[in-house]
Design a protein around this motif. Structure first.
Motif, PDB file in Angstrom:
ATOM      1  N   MET A  79      32.362 -24.347 120.195  1.00 42.20           N
ATOM      2  CA  MET A  79      31.743 -23.579 121.058  1.00 42.20           C
ATOM      3  C   MET A  79      31.078 -24.411 122.069  1.00 42.20           C
ATOM      4  O   MET A  79      30.413 -25.173 122.130  1.00 42.20           O
ATOM      5  N   SER A  80      31.612 -24.102 123.474  1.00 36.84           N
ATOM      6  CA  SER A  80      31.633 -24.920 124.428  1.00 36.84           C
ATOM      7  C   SER A  80      30.546 -24.159 125.630  1.00 36.84           C
ATOM      8  O   SER A  80      30.327 -25.034 126.514  1.00 36.84           O
ATOM      9  N   GLU A  81      30.515 -23.052 125.408  1.00 33.87           N
ATOM     10  CA  GLU A  81      29.488 -22.002 126.217  1.00 33.87           C
ATOM     11  C   GLU A  81      27.939 -22.554 126.253  1.00 33.87           C
ATOM     12  O   GLU A  81      27.510 -23.050 125.376  1.00 33.87           O
ATOM     13  N   GLN A  82      27.335 -22.858 127.364  1.00 35.36           N
ATOM     14  CA  GLN A  82      26.190 -23.276 127.494  1.00 35.36           C
ATOM     15  C   GLN A  82      25.144 -22.239 126.771  1.00 35.36           C
ATOM     16  O   GLN A  82      25.155 -21.033 126.946  1.00 35.36           O
ATOM     17  N   LEU A  83      24.044 -22.748 126.314  1.00 37.60           N
ATOM     18  CA  LEU A  83      23.058 -22.047 125.928  1.00 37.60           C
ATOM     19  C   LEU A  83      21.813 -22.507 126.558  1.00 37.60           C
ATOM     20  O   LEU A  83      21.282 -23.713 126.321  1.00 37.60           O
ATOM     21  N   THR A  84      20.877 -21.485 127.002  1.00 38.80           N
ATOM     22  CA  THR A  84      19.467 -21.915 127.583  1.00 38.80           C
ATOM     23  C   THR A  84      18.575 -20.886 126.819  1.00 38.80           C
ATOM     24  O   THR A  84      18.869 -19.922 127.123  1.00 38.80           O
ATOM     25  N   LEU A  85      17.464 -21.593 126.095  1.00 39.69           N
ATOM     26  CA  LEU A  85      16.361 -20.710 125.742  1.00 39.69           C
ATOM     27  C   LEU A  85      15.220 -20.769 126.383  1.00 39.69           C
ATOM     28  O   LEU A  85      14.434 -21.805 126.608  1.00 39.69           O
ATOM     29  N   TYR A  86      14.814 -19.748 126.670  1.00 44.76           N
ATOM     30  CA  TYR A  86      13.344 -19.564 127.609  1.00 44.76           C
ATOM     31  C   TYR A  86      12.422 -18.982 126.454  1.00 44.76           C
ATOM     32  O   TYR A  86      12.660 -18.068 125.759  1.00 44.76           O
ATOM     33  N   LEU A  87      11.421 -19.889 126.328  1.00 42.09           N
ATOM     34  CA  LEU A  87      10.414 -19.911 125.250  1.00 42.09           C
ATOM     35  C   LEU A  87       8.931 -20.215 125.785  1.00 42.09           C
ATOM     36  O   LEU A  87       8.973 -20.534 126.868  1.00 42.09           O
TER      37      LEU A  87
ATOM     38  N   ILE B  53      21.127 -25.709 112.714  1.00 44.21           N
ATOM     39  CA  ILE B  53      22.509 -25.706 112.929  1.00 44.21           C
ATOM     40  C   ILE B  53      23.309 -26.649 113.900  1.00 44.21           C
ATOM     41  O   ILE B  53      24.053 -26.852 114.261  1.00 44.21           O
ATOM     42  N   ASN B  54      21.988 -27.554 114.478  1.00 43.88           N
ATOM     43  CA  ASN B  54      22.311 -28.564 115.340  1.00 43.88           C
ATOM     44  C   ASN B  54      23.116 -28.213 116.493  1.00 43.88           C
ATOM     45  O   ASN B  54      24.070 -28.885 117.137  1.00 43.88           O
ATOM     46  N   ALA B  55      22.623 -26.959 117.038  1.00 47.46           N
ATOM     47  CA  ALA B  55      23.641 -26.270 118.252  1.00 47.46           C
ATOM     48  C   ALA B  55      22.648 -27.057 119.571  1.00 47.46           C
ATOM     49  O   ALA B  55      21.740 -27.153 119.762  1.00 47.46           O
ATOM     50  N   PRO B  56      23.583 -27.258 120.717  1.00 45.84           N
ATOM     51  CA  PRO B  56      23.316 -27.926 121.724  1.00 45.84           C
ATOM     52  C   PRO B  56      22.568 -26.779 122.615  1.00 45.84           C
ATOM     53  O   PRO B  56      23.459 -25.848 122.788  1.00 45.84           O
ATOM     54  N   TYR B  57      21.631 -26.998 123.071  1.00 43.83           N
ATOM     55  CA  TYR B  57      20.899 -26.257 123.981  1.00 43.83           C
ATOM     56  C   TYR B  57      19.834 -26.610 125.083  1.00 43.83           C
ATOM     57  O   TYR B  57      19.324 -27.646 124.654  1.00 43.83           O
ATOM     58  N   LYS B  58      19.599 -26.108 125.976  1.00 44.38           N
ATOM     59  CA  LYS B  58      18.608 -26.491 126.819  1.00 44.38           C
ATOM     60  C   LYS B  58      17.292 -25.620 126.400  1.00 44.38           C
ATOM     61  O   LYS B  58      17.443 -24.323 126.390  1.00 44.38           O
ATOM     62  N   GLY B  59      16.154 -26.102 126.534  1.00 47.02           N
ATOM     63  CA  GLY B  59      14.835 -25.608 126.074  1.00 47.02           C
ATOM     64  C   GLY B  59      13.920 -25.430 127.478  1.00 47.02           C
ATOM     65  O   GLY B  59      13.913 -26.406 127.884  1.00 47.02           O
ATOM     66  N   TYR B  60      13.582 -24.252 127.843  1.00 48.65           N
ATOM     67  CA  TYR B  60      12.485 -23.989 128.935  1.00 48.65           C
ATOM     68  C   TYR B  60      11.226 -23.293 128.635  1.00 48.65           C
ATOM     69  O   TYR B  60      11.250 -22.260 128.340  1.00 48.65           O
ATOM     70  N   HIS B  61      10.255 -23.942 128.819  1.00 49.38           N
ATOM     71  CA  HIS B  61       8.911 -23.273 128.327  1.00 49.38           C
ATOM     72  C   HIS B  61       8.539 -22.358 129.495  1.00 49.38           C
ATOM     73  O   HIS B  61       8.332 -23.041 130.593  1.00 49.38           O
TER      74      HIS B  61
ATOM     75  N   THR C 141      20.073 -17.359 127.519  1.00 51.95           N
ATOM     76  CA  THR C 141      21.444 -17.057 128.362  1.00 51.95           C
ATOM     77  C   THR C 141      22.416 -17.806 127.797  1.00 51.95           C
ATOM     78  O   THR C 141      22.353 -18.960 127.136  1.00 51.95           O
ATOM     79  N   TYR C 142      23.532 -16.898 127.733  1.00 52.84           N
ATOM     80  CA  TYR C 142      24.740 -17.664 127.344  1.00 52.84           C
ATOM     81  C   TYR C 142      25.892 -17.620 128.130  1.00 52.84           C
ATOM     82  O   TYR C 142      26.318 -16.429 128.640  1.00 52.84           O
ATOM     83  N   GLY C 143      26.762 -18.650 128.168  1.00 51.07           N
ATOM     84  CA  GLY C 143      27.712 -18.677 129.098  1.00 51.07           C
ATOM     85  C   GLY C 143      27.534 -18.927 130.787  1.00 51.07           C
ATOM     86  O   GLY C 143      26.435 -19.090 130.982  1.00 51.07           O
ATOM     87  N   GLY C 144      28.411 -18.782 131.463  1.00 46.20           N
ATOM     88  CA  GLY C 144      28.295 -18.979 132.644  1.00 46.20           C
ATOM     89  C   GLY C 144      28.184 -20.515 133.063  1.00 46.20           C
ATOM     90  O   GLY C 144      28.445 -21.165 132.142  1.00 46.20           O
ATOM     91  N   PRO C 145      28.188 -21.010 134.237  1.00 46.73           N
ATOM     92  CA  PRO C 145      27.808 -22.284 134.541  1.00 46.73           C
ATOM     93  C   PRO C 145      26.860 -22.726 134.058  1.00 46.73           C
ATOM     94  O   PRO C 145      25.720 -22.288 133.701  1.00 46.73           O
ATOM     95  N   SER C 146      26.724 -24.463 133.771  1.00 45.92           N
ATOM     96  CA  SER C 146      25.677 -25.212 133.335  1.00 45.92           C
ATOM     97  C   SER C 146      24.891 -25.483 134.302  1.00 45.92           C
ATOM     98  O   SER C 146      25.099 -26.171 135.444  1.00 45.92           O
ATOM     99  N   VAL C 147      23.579 -24.569 134.509  1.00 45.80           N
ATOM    100  CA  VAL C 147      22.679 -24.995 135.616  1.00 45.80           C
ATOM    101  C   VAL C 147      21.316 -25.449 135.346  1.00 45.80           C
ATOM    102  O   VAL C 147      21.037 -25.619 133.878  1.00 45.80           O
ATOM    103  N   ASP C 148      20.611 -25.778 136.334  1.00 45.35           N
ATOM    104  CA  ASP C 148      19.237 -26.051 136.016  1.00 45.35           C
ATOM    105  C   ASP C 148      18.493 -24.793 135.362  1.00 45.35           C
ATOM    106  O   ASP C 148      18.598 -23.511 136.031  1.00 45.35           O
TER     107      ASP C 148
END
Length: 236
Positions: A1-9, A26-34, A58-65
Motif C-alpha cells: 500500500m503506497s498511498e499516503q495516509l495523514t491522520l488529523y487528531l 499494524i505498523n502502517a506508515p502515516y503522518k500525524g497532525y495535532h 486523508t488517503y491518497g493524492g500527493p504526499s504534502v505537508d
C-alpha cells in the motif's frame, strides 16, 4: 500500500487514539497532525473536515505537508468508520477477521461496549450517571470476553481492542486519581471494586491492553489528568 495516509487528531481524544492504536499495531506508515480544537486552522475546516471534528484521515493524492492538504485526497471521518477503512486497506493485518462470524462479533463488540461501557463511564465522570450503571456496564463487558483469549475477539488484535483500549486507559486514570464530578472517593471505590474477584477476567484483559507498546506510545496520561482536573471540577 503506497498511498499516503495523514491522520488529523487531538492528542487527548480517545477517538483519535483508537485510530492511532490501529495504525501503530499494524505498523502502517502515516503522518500525524495535532489539531488545536480551540483554535482550528481555516484550512482544516475548509479542506479537511467542514464539521471540524477529529479524527479525520486523508488517503491518497500527493504526499504534502499536513498544513497544506491536497483536495485530491479522500477525506474519511468518524473513528469507527476510519478503523473499518484501515481494516479494508490492510486486509491481512487482522484488524477485522476473515471469518464472517468473527467479523460480526467484532462489530457487535464495538457497538455494545459503546452503549454499555463508554457512555455510562463518561456520564459517571461528568457527575450525570450512576455508579451502579458503570458496574453493570463492566459486568456486561466482561461477559463478552472469552476465558482463555488475550484479545476481545479471536486470537489477534482487532478494531474491537482498538475501540475499547483508550477508554480503559482513562478508566485507570480516573480510578487511581479519583478524577470526576462524582462524589469524592467514588472513583477510588470503583477502582477497588473492579480489582475484586468478581472482575478477574475483566482485569486480566485490561492489564494486557494497557501493557501493549501501542497504548504506551499513544496515551498521554499526564495530559489527560490535567484536562480532567480542569474539565470536571467538583462543586464546592
Amino acid at each position: 500500500m503506497s498511498e499516503q495516509l495523514t491522520l488529523y487528531l487531538h492528542k487527548l481524544s480517545p477517538y483519535s487514539e483508537k485510530v492511532q492504536l490501529a495504525l501503530t499495531e499494524i505498523n502502517a506508515p502515516y503522518k500525524g497532525y495535532h489539531v488545536d480544537l480551540s483554535n482550528k486552522p481555516e484550512w482544516f475546516t475548509s479542506i479537511v473536515n467542514p464539521v471540524g471534528k477529529v479524527p479525520t484521515l486523508t488517503y491518497g493524492g500527493p504526499s504534502v505537508d499536513p498544513e497544506d492538504p491536497s483536495p485530491l485526497s479522500a477525506k474519511i471521518t468518524e473513528s469507527n468508520v476510519i478503523l473499518e477503512f484501515l481494516a479494508d486497506l490492510y486486509p491481512d493485518s487482522g484488524l477485522l477477521p476473515k471469518d464472517p462470524v468473527l467479523r460480526a462479533k467484532v462489530r457487535f463488540f464495538v457497538d455494545a461496549t459503546t452503549k454499555h461501557v463508554e457512555n455510562p463511564l463518561y456520564d459517571f465522570v461528568r457527575g450525570q450517571g450512576s455508579y451502579e450503571d458503570v458496574l453493570k456496564g463492566f459486568e456486561f463487558f466482561q461477559g463478552l470476553l472469552e476465558e482463555a483469549e488475550d484479545f476481545a475477539v479471536g486470537d489477534c488484535y482487532t478494531i474491537a481492542d482498538a475501540c475499547i483500549s483508550p477508554h480503559l486507559a482513562r478508566l485507570k486514570t480516573v480510578t487511581e486519581n479519583d478524577l470526576g464530578k462524582f462524589r469524592v472517593g467514588m472513583g477510588l471505590k470503583l477502582g477497588e471494586e473492579l480489582k475484586g474477584p468478581k472482575f478477574t477476567k475483566f482485569t486480566r484483559y485490561v492489564d494486557q491492553m494497557l501493557e501493549r507498546p501501542s497504548l504506551r506510545q499513544t496515551y498521554d496520561e499526564e495530559g489527560v489528568i490535567t484536562y480532567f482536573k480542569t474539565a470536571f471540577v467538583r462543586a464546592q
